[in-house]
Enzyme design. Structure first.
Site, PDB file in Angstrom:
ATOM      1  N   THR A  73       0.699  -1.074  -0.104  1.00 50.27           N
ATOM      2  CA  THR A  73      -0.323   0.014   0.168  1.00 50.27           C
ATOM      3  C   THR A  73       1.054   1.079   0.131  1.00 50.27           C
ATOM      4  O   THR A  73       0.871   1.585  -0.783  1.00 50.27           O
ATOM      5  CB  THR A  73      -1.106  -0.184   1.463  1.00 50.27           C
ATOM      6  OG1 THR A  73      -1.926  -1.454   1.017  1.00 50.27           O
ATOM      7  CG2 THR A  73      -1.770   1.315   1.455  1.00 50.27           C
ATOM      8  N   ASN A 150      -5.525 -10.107  -8.200  1.00 48.48           N
ATOM      9  CA  ASN A 150      -5.745 -10.261  -6.621  1.00 48.48           C
ATOM     10  C   ASN A 150      -7.228 -10.915  -6.355  1.00 48.48           C
ATOM     11  O   ASN A 150      -6.860 -11.969  -5.566  1.00 48.48           O
ATOM     12  CB  ASN A 150      -5.398  -9.146  -5.622  1.00 48.48           C
ATOM     13  CG  ASN A 150      -6.092  -8.661  -5.367  1.00 48.48           C
ATOM     14  OD1 ASN A 150      -6.265  -7.477  -6.844  1.00 48.48           O
ATOM     15  ND2 ASN A 150      -7.370  -7.814  -4.720  1.00 48.48           N
ATOM     16  N   GLN A 180       0.950  -9.803  -6.482  1.00 44.21           N
ATOM     17  CA  GLN A 180       0.054 -11.489  -6.150  1.00 44.21           C
ATOM     18  C   GLN A 180       0.471 -12.004  -7.833  1.00 44.21           C
ATOM     19  O   GLN A 180       1.024 -13.211  -7.520  1.00 44.21           O
ATOM     20  CB  GLN A 180      -1.136 -11.016  -7.062  1.00 44.21           C
ATOM     21  CG  GLN A 180      -2.133 -10.502  -6.088  1.00 44.21           C
ATOM     22  CD  GLN A 180      -2.134 -11.836  -4.945  1.00 44.21           C
ATOM     23  OE1 GLN A 180      -1.733 -12.516  -4.660  1.00 44.21           O
ATOM     24  NE2 GLN A 180      -2.848 -10.989  -3.997  1.00 44.21           N
ATOM     25  N   SER A 198       5.198  -7.049  -1.579  1.00 37.87           N
ATOM     26  CA  SER A 198       4.338  -7.057  -0.354  1.00 37.87           C
ATOM     27  C   SER A 198       5.528  -8.472   0.031  1.00 37.87           C
ATOM     28  O   SER A 198       4.193  -9.525  -0.385  1.00 37.87           O
ATOM     29  CB  SER A 198       3.299  -6.582   0.103  1.00 37.87           C
ATOM     30  OG  SER A 198       3.183  -6.710   1.736  1.00 37.87           O
ATOM     31  N   HIS A 200       4.331 -10.624   3.141  1.00 40.56           N
ATOM     32  CA  HIS A 200       3.023 -11.568   3.186  1.00 40.56           C
ATOM     33  C   HIS A 200       2.401 -11.881   2.571  1.00 40.56           C
ATOM     34  O   HIS A 200       1.607 -12.960   2.263  1.00 40.56           O
ATOM     35  CB  HIS A 200       2.485 -10.246   4.446  1.00 40.56           C
ATOM     36  CG  HIS A 200       1.040  -9.771   3.518  1.00 40.56           C
ATOM     37  ND1 HIS A 200       0.039  -9.822   4.152  1.00 40.56           N
ATOM     38  CD2 HIS A 200       0.890  -8.377   3.337  1.00 40.56           C
ATOM     39  CE1 HIS A 200      -0.587  -9.353   3.566  1.00 40.56           C
ATOM     40  NE2 HIS A 200      -0.086  -7.910   2.875  1.00 40.56           N
ATOM     41  N   THR A 236      12.726   4.773  11.032  1.00 42.07           N
ATOM     42  CA  THR A 236      13.758   3.401  11.518  1.00 42.07           C
ATOM     43  C   THR A 236      13.323   1.918  10.521  1.00 42.07           C
ATOM     44  O   THR A 236      12.360   1.991  10.701  1.00 42.07           O
ATOM     45  CB  THR A 236      13.234   3.283  13.372  1.00 42.07           C
ATOM     46  OG1 THR A 236      13.775   4.095  13.776  1.00 42.07           O
ATOM     47  CG2 THR A 236      14.640   2.664  13.561  1.00 42.07           C
ATOM     48  N   CYS A 321      -8.607  -7.340   0.971  1.00 39.90           N
ATOM     49  CA  CYS A 321      -8.482  -6.559   1.820  1.00 39.90           C
ATOM     50  C   CYS A 321      -9.627  -5.776   2.465  1.00 39.90           C
ATOM     51  O   CYS A 321      -9.821  -5.165   3.507  1.00 39.90           O
ATOM     52  CB  CYS A 321      -7.145  -5.284   2.010  1.00 39.90           C
ATOM     53  SG  CYS A 321      -6.198  -5.988   1.558  1.00 39.90           S
TER      54      CYS A 321
HETATM   55  N1  PLP Z   1      -1.614  -4.838  -4.438  1.00 42.52           N
HETATM   56  C1  PLP Z   1      -2.580  -6.379  -4.525  1.00 42.52           C
HETATM   57  C2  PLP Z   1      -2.108  -6.852  -5.904  1.00 42.52           C
HETATM   58  C3  PLP Z   1      -2.747  -6.686  -3.583  1.00 42.52           C
HETATM   59  O1  PLP Z   1      -3.458  -8.034  -3.471  1.00 42.52           O
HETATM   60  C4  PLP Z   1      -2.751  -6.333  -2.276  1.00 42.52           C
HETATM   61  C5  PLP Z   1      -3.315  -7.009  -0.699  1.00 42.52           C
HETATM   62  O2  PLP Z   1      -4.208  -7.501  -0.733  1.00 42.52           O
HETATM   63  C6  PLP Z   1      -2.533  -4.537  -1.637  1.00 42.52           C
HETATM   64  C7  PLP Z   1      -1.641  -4.129  -2.915  1.00 42.52           C
HETATM   65  C8  PLP Z   1      -1.244  -4.272  -0.267  1.00 42.52           C
HETATM   66  O3  PLP Z   1      -0.917  -4.304   0.256  1.00 42.52           O
HETATM   67  P1  PLP Z   1      -0.475  -4.759   1.780  1.00 42.52           P
HETATM   68  O4  PLP Z   1      -1.001  -5.222   2.590  1.00 42.52           O
HETATM   69  O5  PLP Z   1       1.072  -5.216   1.997  1.00 42.52           O
HETATM   70  O6  PLP Z   1      -0.652  -3.462   1.854  1.00 42.52           O
END
Ligand code: PLP
Length: 377
Positions: A73, A150, A180, A198, A200, A236, A321
């Site tokens: 994000t 996603n 993704q 990202s 995670h 940091t 999300c």
């Molecule tokens: N972009 C895509 C395609 C995603 O699937 C996601 C999370 O679902 C994000 C951005 C956002 O990532 P983050 O959780 O690291 O902010």
């Protein structure tokens, strides 16, 4: 927790054991501030440097090309903000109609500020490359187009799209959200100026991500402060998160054998669902393995999700999300999925998914959808 069946890997993935161990150790022993000049700080800095190399290898890039952030994000917002500053004399932003909210809502903000945001249509067949040229002009500041969607797992031909853009005007800044794609599809680094990921989403920790930046393009900060990350991203350094992301990147780069397994599981699942009258979004499009977005006529996705939850199967509805929001996903709507099937659930697997889990999911889904469809008759 009792046995559960996790099929929401596009929302987040399970952290790998090696990542978890590396982070636990580092957070306890290597707690120095990576900007401090005494040994404990230097040790932390070394770990950050090592992780940077590992993350850069995902892009076939150099460590200096990587700027760590708090996740995709922030990465997406930073790149968009920066591109509009670099091309301050231009007013048009091109994007796809199916971006994640971290791009879509940032662009909405800039539309409110007076920019013209043009969403390039995406159908279940993908993007019409022949149509692309009609959107190009000397007033385009930025093109932001995701690599893999996603919600549907659809892969977009970013190299081709960006090649076309750069051929028209090399000053148009090209960004792709590759969140993704990591570990599932090629990372399109040939013509992009910026790519964002990202940790995670590939078995790393939450709250850490990065921007990959081509050497010759400017990147203006979104956050000002102590000047970390070469002044581009102050704050940091999240040393523990960065170490975790490095381990996850190295594991991802070295283990792609699960791809074939996921393709087989996905095919088996989809064949069974299709026999029950399912509609699979983007079925004939190029998709990453293990992601199925499916709707059944007369079945409300939220109801199906809740019933699956009672069987300890976790899937999502709508975008990753915002899975607590009920209704039809704007992405599914933008793609023109027939209304009767537009209430969909997303099943997303990972390298930790087993065949038994997929079999249980398939069987349970078939039972539940049959029952739900019967109640509609
Ligand atoms: N972009 C895509 C395609 C995603 O699937 C996601 C999370 O679902 C994000 C951005 C956002 O990532 P983050 O959780 O690291 O902010």
């Amino acid at each position: 927790m009792d046995k559960y069946y996790y099929f929401d890997n596009n929302a987040t993935t399970r952290i790998s054991l090696a990542v978890s161990k590396a982070m636990a150790e580092a957070s306890y022993y290597e707690y120095g501030n990576a900007s401090s000049s005494y040994s404990l700080g230097l040790q932390a800095r070394e770990r950050v440097t090592d992780a940077r190399k590992k993350v850069a290898s995902l892009f076939s890039g150099e460590p200096d090309d990587i700027i760590f952030t708090s996740g995709a994000t922030e990465s997406n917002c930073t790149v968009i903000h920066s591109a509009l500053k670099t091309n301050a004399d231009r007013r048009i932003i091109l994007t796809s109609a199916v971006e994640h909210p971290s791009v879509a809502n940032t662009l909405k903000h800039y539309a409110e500020e007076g920019y013209v945001v043009i969403s390039i249509p995406v159908t279940e067949a993908g993007v019409d490359l022949d149509e692309l040229e009609q959107y190009l002009s000397r007033d385009v500041a930025l093109m932001s187009f995701m690599a893999v969607n996603n919600e549907t797992g659809m892969i977009f031909p970013i190299d081709e799209i960006f090649r076309c853009v750069k051929q028209f005007d090399s000053n148009i800044i090209c960004h792709s959200d590759c969140v993704q794609a990591v570990g599932k599809a090629n990372i399109p680094f040939s013509y992009a100026d910026f790519l964002t990921i990202s940790a995670h989403k590939f078995h790393g920790p939450k709250g850490i991500g990065c921007i990959y930046k081509k050497r010759e393009v400017d990147l203006h900060p979104l956050l000002y402060g102590g000047g970390q990350e070469k002044g581009i991203r102050s704050g940091t350094e999240n040393v523990t998160g960065i170490i975790g992301m490095g381990v996850a990147a190295a594991e991802t780069a070295s283990s792609l054998e699960h791809i074939e397994f996921l393709q087989r599981q996905q095919k088996k699942l989809e064949d069974a669902l299709l026999k029950e009258g399912a509609y699979i979004v983007g079925r004939r499009a190029d998709r990453v393995p293990g992601v199925t977005n499916v709707g059944f006529s007369g079945v409300e996705a939220y109801e199906l999700q809740m019933q699956l939850n009672r069987k300890r199967i976790f899937v999502s509805t709508g975008s990753a999300c915002s899975s607590n929001k009920i209704g039809i996903s704007p992405v599914i709507r933008a793609m023109g999925v027939p209304e009767a099937y537009a209430s969909t659930v997303r099943i997303s697997m990972s390298k930790f998914t087993t065949e038994d889990e997929v079999d249980y999911l398939t069987e349970t889904m078939l039972q539940l959808t049959r029952k739900l469809m019967d109640t509609q008759k």
